[in-house]
Design a protein around this motif. Structure first.
Motif, short mmCIF file in Angstrom:
data_model
loop_
_atom_site.label_atom_id
_atom_site.label_comp_id
_atom_site.label_asym_id
_atom_site.label_seq_id
_atom_site.Cartn_x
_atom_site.Cartn_y
_atom_site.Cartn_z
N ASP A 1 2.87 3.79 -12.73
CA ASP A 1 2.20 2.58 -12.26
C ASP A 1 2.22 1.48 -13.31
O ASP A 1 2.44 0.30 -12.99
N SER B 1 0.45 5.24 -0.77
CA SER B 1 -0.47 6.35 -1.09
C SER B 1 0.18 7.71 -0.90
O SER B 1 -0.51 8.73 -0.92
N TYR C 1 3.61 10.43 6.40
CA TYR C 1 2.98 9.73 5.28
C TYR C 1 3.43 8.27 5.24
O TYR C 1 2.63 7.38 4.95
N SER D 1 -1.69 1.25 6.77
CA SER D 1 -2.59 0.71 5.75
C SER D 1 -2.12 -0.67 5.30
O SER D 1 -2.94 -1.55 5.01
N ASP E 1 1.14 4.83 5.53
CA ASP E 1 1.18 3.73 4.58
C ASP E 1 1.48 2.40 5.26
O ASP E 1 0.94 1.36 4.87
N SER F 1 7.38 6.51 -5.44
CA SER F 1 6.14 7.29 -5.33
C SER F 1 6.36 8.61 -4.62
O SER F 1 5.76 9.64 -4.98
N TRP G 1 7.95 2.75 -2.40
CA TRP G 1 7.53 3.93 -1.65
C TRP G 1 8.38 5.14 -2.03
O TRP G 1 7.84 6.24 -2.22
N THR H 1 0.84 -1.19 0.00
CA THR H 1 0.00 0.00 0.00
C THR H 1 0.88 1.25 0.00
O THR H 1 1.58 1.53 0.97
N GLU I 1 2.10 9.46 -2.86
CA GLU I 1 1.94 10.31 -4.04
C GLU I 1 0.53 10.89 -4.09
O GLU I 1 0.35 12.09 -4.34
N THR I 2 -0.47 10.05 -3.83
CA THR I 2 -1.86 10.50 -3.85
C THR I 2 -2.12 11.52 -2.74
O THR I 2 -2.82 12.51 -2.95
N ASN I 3 -1.55 11.28 -1.55
CA ASN I 3 -1.72 12.21 -0.44
C ASN I 3 -1.17 13.59 -0.77
O ASN I 3 -1.83 14.61 -0.56
#
Length: 212
Positions: free
Chosen positions: A129, A24, A52, A59, A56, A108, A105, A22, A26-28
């Motif tokens: 991706d 995230s 961050y 998650s 992760d 990203s 990680w 998991t 980059e999205t955060n």
């Protein structure tokens, strides 16, 4: 050569890793920059990217129980028991998977840092991706690629995210080759970490200069 049962276990474990990894960050970063509230994180007395990373990891632990465990159970009941080739293979697989996660990680996180420069970067994240999916061995094992392509991919970080730990798990990659591969993983982690620290310092310096 890879046997039928090995390929079944490989496919199952590839799905497990894709659910377990998991990432995230980059999205955060992208979402908070677009909403304009990334500054709130920088006000907090914590290292933002370590926060961050911790999110992760949390998650990932959740995914281990809620998604990966059911996949392993269903595989054992209906497809094939996803057993490692040996106890040594399992230990090396676990260590290699940890390094794989760090590589993913950091990649990203590096893409996330780019959003501080340009809020909208088009399909950069999507391209990243797809590159990982195709060239990491998570979708199709690299062993099935033409040999010249395999040799080129050995110089890129992608196969060291999925292909290496999965190959160790099913016994396709020996312990000696696995350890050599893990050394290369460590090198990639060091390279990406150095790039990340350098870009992060430059980015945050600009944030404080412009934002006070």
């Amino acid at each position: 050569m890879v046997g039928r049962e090995q390929m079944l276990v490989y496919s199952v474990m590839a799905i497990v890793l894709s659910n377990l990894f998991t990432v995230s960050v980059e999205t955060n970063v992208r979402g908070k920059i677009r909403r304009g509230n990334v500054a709130v994180d920088y006000i907090k007395p914590v290292n933002v990217f370590l926060m961050y990373f911790a999110e992760d990891i949390g998650s990932m632990v959740t995914a281990l129980f809620l998604r990966c465990a059911p996949i392993l159970l269903c595989s054992a009941l209906f497809i094939a028991a996803p057993r490692p080739a040996s106890f040594t293979a399992f230990i090396l697989f676990a260590a290699s998977s940890l390094l794989s996660y760090l590589i993913l990680w950091l990649i990203s996180a590096l893409v996330g840092l780019m959003y501080f420069k340009a809020v909208e970067m088009g399909p950069v994240g999507t391209i990243k991706d797809y590159l990982i999916m195709i060239f990491s061995g998570s979708f199709v094992p690299i062993w099935f690629f033409p040999e010249p392509v395999q040799k080129v991919l050995e110089f890129l970080p992608f196969i060291y995210t999925y292909q290496l730990p999965l190959g160790i798990y099913i016994g396709r990659t020996s312990a000696v080759r696995g350890l050599k591969g893990m050394l290369i993983q460590l090198i990639w982690v060091a390279v990406f970490l150095a790039l990340f620290i350098t870009l992060k310092r430059k980015t945050e310096r600009n944030i404080f200069v412009q934002g006070g």
